[in-house]
Each structure stands twice: as C-alpha cells, then as structure tokens.
Design a protein around this motif. Structure first.
Motif, mmCIF file in Angstrom:
data_model
loop_
_atom_site.group_PDB
_atom_site.id
_atom_site.type_symbol
_atom_site.label_atom_id
_atom_site.label_comp_id
_atom_site.label_asym_id
_atom_site.label_seq_id
_atom_site.Cartn_x
_atom_site.Cartn_y
_atom_site.Cartn_z
ATOM 1 N N UNK A 1 -2.399 39.929 138.390
ATOM 2 C CA UNK A 1 -1.997 39.588 136.888
ATOM 3 C C UNK A 1 -0.695 40.153 136.523
ATOM 4 N N UNK A 2 0.009 39.444 135.554
ATOM 5 C CA UNK A 2 1.240 39.482 134.971
ATOM 6 C C UNK A 2 1.305 40.675 134.302
ATOM 7 N N UNK B 1 3.783 52.863 136.740
ATOM 8 C CA UNK B 1 3.857 53.884 138.221
ATOM 9 C C UNK B 1 3.195 53.287 139.006
ATOM 10 N N UNK C 1 -1.324 46.242 131.541
ATOM 11 C CA UNK C 1 -0.138 45.354 131.531
ATOM 12 C C UNK C 1 0.999 45.878 130.411
ATOM 13 N N UNK D 1 11.529 49.202 136.601
ATOM 14 C CA UNK D 1 12.304 49.955 135.267
ATOM 15 C C UNK D 1 11.531 51.181 134.907
ATOM 16 N N UNK D 2 10.688 51.404 135.587
ATOM 17 C CA UNK D 2 9.946 52.900 135.459
ATOM 18 C C UNK D 2 8.990 52.566 134.090
ATOM 19 N N UNK D 3 8.688 51.369 133.851
ATOM 20 C CA UNK D 3 7.347 51.045 132.903
ATOM 21 C C UNK D 3 6.252 51.144 133.392
ATOM 22 N N UNK E 1 8.523 45.751 136.142
ATOM 23 C CA UNK E 1 8.285 46.924 135.570
ATOM 24 C C UNK E 1 8.240 48.299 136.363
ATOM 25 N N UNK F 1 -3.803 47.425 139.319
ATOM 26 C CA UNK F 1 -4.210 47.481 137.853
ATOM 27 C C UNK F 1 -5.942 47.650 137.921
ATOM 28 N N UNK G 1 0.538 48.466 143.906
ATOM 29 C CA UNK G 1 0.298 48.770 142.412
ATOM 30 C C UNK G 1 -1.046 48.089 141.943
ATOM 31 N N UNK H 1 11.373 50.840 125.792
ATOM 32 C CA UNK H 1 11.159 51.726 126.894
ATOM 33 C C UNK H 1 12.086 51.573 128.078
ATOM 34 N N UNK H 2 12.231 50.217 128.185
ATOM 35 C CA UNK H 2 13.130 50.034 129.380
ATOM 36 C C UNK H 2 14.557 50.322 129.002
ATOM 37 N N UNK I 1 -1.520 52.415 132.408
ATOM 38 C CA UNK I 1 -2.240 51.692 133.505
ATOM 39 C C UNK I 1 -2.375 50.232 133.243
ATOM 40 N N UNK J 1 12.574 56.380 135.586
ATOM 41 C CA UNK J 1 12.131 56.800 134.273
ATOM 42 C C UNK J 1 13.493 57.572 133.622
ATOM 43 N N UNK K 1 7.942 58.670 127.665
ATOM 44 C CA UNK K 1 7.655 58.447 129.141
ATOM 45 C C UNK K 1 8.437 59.637 129.748
ATOM 46 N N UNK K 2 9.281 60.313 129.265
ATOM 47 C CA UNK K 2 9.909 61.342 129.851
ATOM 48 C C UNK K 2 10.447 62.228 129.052
ATOM 49 N N UNK L 1 13.059 41.176 129.100
ATOM 50 C CA UNK L 1 11.672 41.192 129.375
ATOM 51 C C UNK L 1 10.918 40.114 128.597
ATOM 52 N N UNK L 2 9.671 39.692 129.052
ATOM 53 C CA UNK L 2 9.069 38.826 128.278
ATOM 54 C C UNK L 2 8.391 39.477 127.179
ATOM 55 N N UNK M 1 8.042 47.866 125.101
ATOM 56 C CA UNK M 1 8.348 47.691 126.572
ATOM 57 C C UNK M 1 10.052 47.618 126.486
ATOM 58 N N UNK M 2 10.152 46.758 125.580
ATOM 59 C CA UNK M 2 11.919 46.566 125.783
ATOM 60 C C UNK M 2 12.512 47.862 125.170
#
Lengths: 271, 324
Positions: free
Chosen positions: B323-324, B75, A269, B71-73, B68, B34, B32, A109-110, A267, B89, A2-3, B101-102, A106-107
């Motif tokens: 959407x989630x 953009x 989810x 958290x920078x996940x 998200x 999608x 944002x 990356x956060x 882009x 980020x 990511x960075x 997170x879920x 994702x966990x």
C-alpha cells in the motif's frame, strides 16, 4: 514528537536556540493568520460566545443577579470559558485531524521544523482567539451591560481563561489524533456543546436540575468556569486548588491519549 | 552548462569508470510491514551524490514507503536507513534534505510567500526568498493564497517548500501526478535546474517517460522488491519495446514471422504488433505491403514494461502487497 534531538541541540548551541525561538514565533504567527482567514473558524469561535452573551447577558437579563454578581458579569466568565474552549477544541481537534489525515503534518514532520513548534503554535493561536473573545465580552459588558470590574480583576479573568486554553488544547489533540479529517468537526461539536451546557456555561448551574449540578463536577469546563467566576467576585463552588488540580490531571490524561494516537499513527500510512 | 549536457556527462562518467560518486543515503536490507501487508522486502538502495535516481513503479509498489523511510517518517520493520551517514529523524540531517510529498490538503489561507517564509525559517541557511520564488517559477503568484492556485501552481509551491532550505538531497514523491502536459514540462525543467546545481534527487514516479526524461539512474520497484536497475535507456531496452498498429493486407502469420516481432493481435480491421524495436519491423512491412495505412507507433505501456521486467525475475508474490 518524532524526536527530542531538536530540544537537545537547542541546549547545546546558542545559535540553534535563537533559530528555534524564531521558528516558534513564526509558526505561531502563521498559525494565527491561517485560522483568522478561515471564516468558519474565526467567525464561529468568536461570534457564537459573543452573540450568546449579547442575547442572554445584555438583552434579556439586564437586572438579574446570581449570587453576588450581576448576570452580565457572571456570563462574561461563563461565555469566556465557552469561547476559550471552542477556540482550543476547533484549532486542535479539527486542525490536527485534518492536517494529520490529509498529509500536511507529514510534510511538516519531514522538514527540520522543531516538532514542538507545531503544537506550540496551535496553543498560542488558541490563546489569542480566546483572549479576543474575553476582551470583546468585557468591552460589551462594560459598555452596555453596566458591568463594573476592577482592572486587576479583569486581568486576572483574562489570565485564568488564557491558561484555560491548555486543557482544551490537550483535549483537542486527543480528539485530533483519533478522529478522521471529515468526522472531527462533528465530533468536536457533539462533545463541546453538551458539556458546555452541562457545565453551566449557557445557563448558570443554579438554574439547572440537581443531577446536572452534580454531574458538572466531573466536566472540565465547569472547573475552568468556577475559576473564572471567582476572579470577578462570583460565588464559586469548591476550592480553587481542586479546580486547578482537576484541570491539570485532565490535561495529562488528554496528552496521554494523544500520545497513544500518535504512536498508533506511526505504524500506518499517515501520521 | 545545460542540464542535459551535465546529465549525459554524469551518465558517461558513471558508466565509464564504473565507480560512482559517494553514497549520500541508503536503505540497507530494508523490510517494512504495515500490519499484514509487506510494503518492502529486503530492499537495498543507494543514492549517490549528484545523481537523479528515479524510483519507478506502479501504484502500491512501495515507492512512497521507501521515501518515508528515508525521511524518517516511518520506522523500518527490519534493516537500517542511513542519510548522510546518520539517522534521518535527527534534525541535523533534516537540515540537509528537502521533501515534496503527496499531500491532499495544504493550509489554503496562507499566501505562497508566507508558506515559503515559514519553511525557509526551519533551515539554518535557506535560499533568499527571491531565489526560491524564481527557481519554482512563483514570482507572479507569490501573494496569492494557496487555495486560489491551480493544480500545477500548487505542485510548484510544494516544490518550493522542498528546495527553499537549499538542501543537498531532495525527495520528490510523484511530483507531477495529476498535472497536465505543460505543467509537467515546467516542473521537469525546474528539476533539471536543481541537478545542474549539483543537488542529489530521489524521484518517484509511475511514468516511464518521466524517469526517462529526468533520471541518471532508474530503479524499477514492484510489489516491494527491486525488479530492475540501470540507466533509462537500459531500462527501456529491457521493457516491452514498441507497439505498432496498422491496417495491412499481410496475414497475421506473415507478420509474426518477421524478425523482432514479439506478438501480433488482430484488432478490428488493424493489426496490433508488439516489437522489440519499431523501425526494422516497419521497414519490412512497408516493403511487403504497398497499401498499408493508419500506422501508429507507441512505446509499450508501463504496465507492459513492468510485466516484462518483473517476469525476468520470476517473481512469485502474494497479491496483497504494497500500500502506498
């Protein structure tokens, strides 16, 4: 990933560098433990090449030779290649597809994990499993297959196959970034088993039809197997440098594909 | 000082002098998309130090997207995100945040303490392992593998991973979804303890009750836009109120005429009464009908609360949002 800032800061501050180094080591340790404790992974990746070797290298073709080497020596190199490829493809292809698709990535990356630690850990875990496979094959071959191999050659073989994890980890990433968590295991098998066969890893190329022998030269496992064979005195096809170049090019191609998949994910989810 | 006392102090402080503690993270005019789907539309949101801000909304409202982005996940399509005055980020800011997170699947073959050990190592000044285990209530199961845990225990491990780095700002994305009542209460207790330690928390939830139990401030979000903002009691007051169900000989019309009654429906032998407040309406019914029976009082459902809140704002939205 990511960075790149984690990498940049590590250059700046020595404390940060030591901290990151410790994270890389820990990440790799737990990645290895994680896979070691998944029987489907540890058994199938280690057991299959070893079982094939026992069957075809030790029980069936004891007296045969291929070129200048005995079948039992030849097959250490080819099943070693098979094993390294399997360990790398499953850890990365299936691992990344599932962790990416089911939210775990994702966990990670956060968190402040240095992004490359994740990939480094998978590479190291694949290399360790690959080494275990190669060492088991060597031990079995020397103990039961009458394999004579100089220590230096054995170490060279091990080194080549450990390096050989790199292209297949890259290939795994490319698969892992495009496959879904459920389809990834099937996809890996569909790719991995046929190209192993066609690269002469199960049955030496000399016994395969001519068109397959030609086709093998565009398959990455063929090139790794040739490099491995030459370390044990086998009669390799083609120049060493060509094999390395092919594998390096293949690695870059796969990393490029994985990168596309990563950006495609961003882009969406998950990712 | 107990968590609830602290909370009410913070509440009165914020209400009393009107100036809130400094902003630690914010979304500024954020949109944002999608693809075709607009998950957030021109949203402004600020998280203040020491508060527990609940982002309340139905599934697909854009809550997870907001988390998200912070958290920078993801953009933003437009607008800017600020966390501790910088870009989320960057590792430097991630050191100061933790996130729950879920997640559908966590590596199952690692033990609880191994997961915590690894995540703690990411931070420069993590909590000692024993403290993380104690806060998350995991001491007795620290040697279990993740795959052997119950749903509530799993959520507590994810909670532990969020707090183990001793971050100043925590993001909890629907932390209690799918938990039973007891596990939910346990997690609530743990979240309250964090607040008492001076942490700042952003919590998303689709339970009004949860926002009410935990939050210092609530932002209701629906279809990608902010529908309402206020303290939990303000939000509750603005939502659809109470539902009374009873068997009574009074006619629908008689009940409908009572002050405070919003709507009355016949439901088999009983009346279903919507009221802004339950007590005055009940008093009137009890006074005029001695034979009343089967009284039930419930808070309005969240769906109704959202309807009430979103209708206030006259929102006209396409159906494809969020959407989630």
């Amino acid at each position: 990933m990511a960075t790149t800032s984690a990498a940049l800061t590590s250059v700046v501050s020595p404390r940060r560098f030591n901290h990151d180094l410790a994270v890389y080591v820990k990440e790799a340790k737990y990645e290895f433990l994680k896979y070691l404790r998944i029987p489907v992974y540890s058994f199938s990746t280690v057991l299959f090449p070893v079982m094939f070797y026992v069957l075809f290298g030790l029980l069936m073709n004891r007296q045969g030779t291929i070129g200048q080497v005995s079948v039992s020596t030849y097959l250490i190199a080819s099943y070693g290649t098979f094993g390294v490829m399997g360990a790398s493809l499953f850890a990365n292809g299936v691992g990344v597809a599932s962790e990416r698709g089911l939210g775990w990535m994702q966990v990670k990356r956060a968190s402040p994990m240095p992004p490359f630690a994740y990939f480094f850990a998978k590479l190291v875990a694949s290399m360790i499993f690959g080494s275990i496979i190669v060492l088991l094959l060597l031990i079995l071959g020397i103990a039961f297959g009458g394999v004579h191999i100089a220590l230096l050659s054995a170490l060279k073989l091990l080194a080549v196959l450990i390096m050989g994890a790199i292209p297949f980890c890259a290939m795994g990433l490319a698969i892992g970034y495009f496959a879904g968590p459920n389809s990834a295991p099937a996809l890996v098998n569909i790719i991995y088993l046929p190209i192993s066969f066609a690269s002469g890893l199960w049955i030496p190329l000399a016994f395969l039809p001519k068109f397959l022998q030609k086709f093998a030269t565009v398959l990455p496992p063929y090139h790794l197997a040739q490099l491995a064979l030459q370390t044990v005195g086998g009669f390799g096809h083609g120049l060493n440098s060509t094999h390395w170049e092919f594998l390096a090019g293949f690695t870059l191609l796969c990393l490029g594909i994985a990168r596309l998949g990563f950006h495609r994910d961003e882009g969406k989810t998950y990712g | 000082m107990s968590a609830s006392v602290l909370r009410s102090l913070q509440e009165s402080e914020q209400k009393g002098n009107g100036n809130m503690s400094p902003v630690v993270a914010s979304l500024n005019r954020i949109s944002k998309n999608y693809g075709e789907v607009q998950a957030l539309r021109n949203v402004n949101l600020a998280i203040h130090a020491g508060e527990l801000l609940a982002l309340l909304g139905p599934n697909g409202a854009g809550k997870t997207t907001a988390v998200k982005l912070l958290l920078g996940l993801a953009k933003p399509t437009a607008g800017n995100v600020s966390v501790f005055g910088g870009n989320p980020v960057e590792a430097e800011f991630r050191m100061r945040t933790g996130a729950m997170l879920q997640v559908a699947k966590v590596p199952e073959t690692l033990r609880v303490r191994e997961h915590i050990d690894l995540f703690s190592s990411y931070y420069l000044n993590p909590l000692p392992m024993s403290e993380t285990l104690a806060i998350a209530g995991l001491e007795s199961i620290k040697d279990r593998k993740f795959g052997e845990l119950s749903g509530g225990q799993r959520q507590r491990v994810l909670f532990a991973l969020a707090i183990c780095g001793n971050p100043d700002l925590l993001f909890l994305d629907e932390p209690t979804v799918g938990l039973d009542v007891e596990a939910r209460r346990l997690l609530w207790e743990q979240i309250r303890k964090l607040l008492a330690r001076g942490k700042t928390v952003l919590l998303t939830t689709h339970y009004l009750q949860e926002a009410d139990a935990l939050a210092t401030r609530v932002i209701v979000i629906n279809r990608g836009v902010i529908a309402a903002e206020g303290t939990p009691s303000e939000i509750k007051a603005r939502s659809a109120g109470k539902q009374i169900r009873c068997v009574t000989s009074l006619s629908i019309d008689a009940v409908r005429r009572m002050p405070g009654v919003v709507e009355v429906l016949q439901d088999r032998e009983a009346l279903q009464i919507k009221a802004t407040e339950a007590e005055p309406v009940l008093r009137q019914i009890l006074a005029s009908d001695q034979a009343i029976s089967g009284i039930e009082v419930t808070s309005a459902g969240l769906e109704e609360a959202f309807l009430a809140l979103t209708e206030d704002h006259n929102l006209t939205q396409p159906e494809t949002l969020g959407s989630n």
